[in-house]
Design an enzyme around this catalytic site. Structure first.
Site, PDB file in Angstrom:
ATOM      1  N   CYS A  35       0.831  -1.197   0.000  1.00 60.29           N
ATOM      2  CA  CYS A  35       0.000   0.000   0.000  1.00 60.29           C
ATOM      3  C   CYS A  35       0.872   1.256   0.000  1.00 60.29           C
ATOM      4  O   CYS A  35       1.842   1.305   0.742  1.00 60.29           O
ATOM      5  CB  CYS A  35      -0.915  -0.025   1.228  1.00 60.29           C
ATOM      6  SG  CYS A  35      -2.129   1.283   1.253  1.00 60.29           S
ATOM      7  N   PRO A  36       0.583   2.232  -0.795  1.00 64.57           N
ATOM      8  CA  PRO A  36      -0.572   2.398  -1.701  1.00 64.57           C
ATOM      9  C   PRO A  36      -0.274   2.030  -3.161  1.00 64.57           C
ATOM     10  O   PRO A  36      -1.079   2.298  -4.029  1.00 64.57           O
ATOM     11  CB  PRO A  36      -0.853   3.887  -1.596  1.00 64.57           C
ATOM     12  CG  PRO A  36       0.514   4.496  -1.498  1.00 64.57           C
ATOM     13  CD  PRO A  36       1.323   3.496  -0.670  1.00 64.57           C
TER      14      PRO A  36
END
Length: 75
Positions: free
Chosen positions: A14-15
């Site tokens: 993430c992200p």
């Protein structure tokens, strides 16, 4: 499921899976389907939220052999 393009986000955390999914969708035509493969467990919630916030349809979300597979239809 048939798809027009595939993006492998394996190993990204993430992200990045969402950022790169957005870039992959950018050059696709409306109605085309993108298959995304990810290994980050957080991508399950993130992909659903991404689809809802962008108007792209999350057609399916599944787990296959420790990887998460998503099919998105571009709005």
């Amino acid at each position: 499921m048939n798809f027009d393009k595939e993006f492998d986000a394996s190993g990204l955390s993430c992200p990045l899976p969402i950022v790169k999914t957005k870039k992959s969708l950018a050059d696709m035509a409306s109605g085309q389907v993108l298959r995304v493969v990810a290994t980050d467990p957080g991508s399950v919630c993130d992909m659903a939220a991404f689809a809802e916030s962008t108007g792209n349809a999350l057609l399916s979300s599944s787990e296959e052999g420790g990887k998460y597979v998503f099919f998105l239809r571009k709005a």
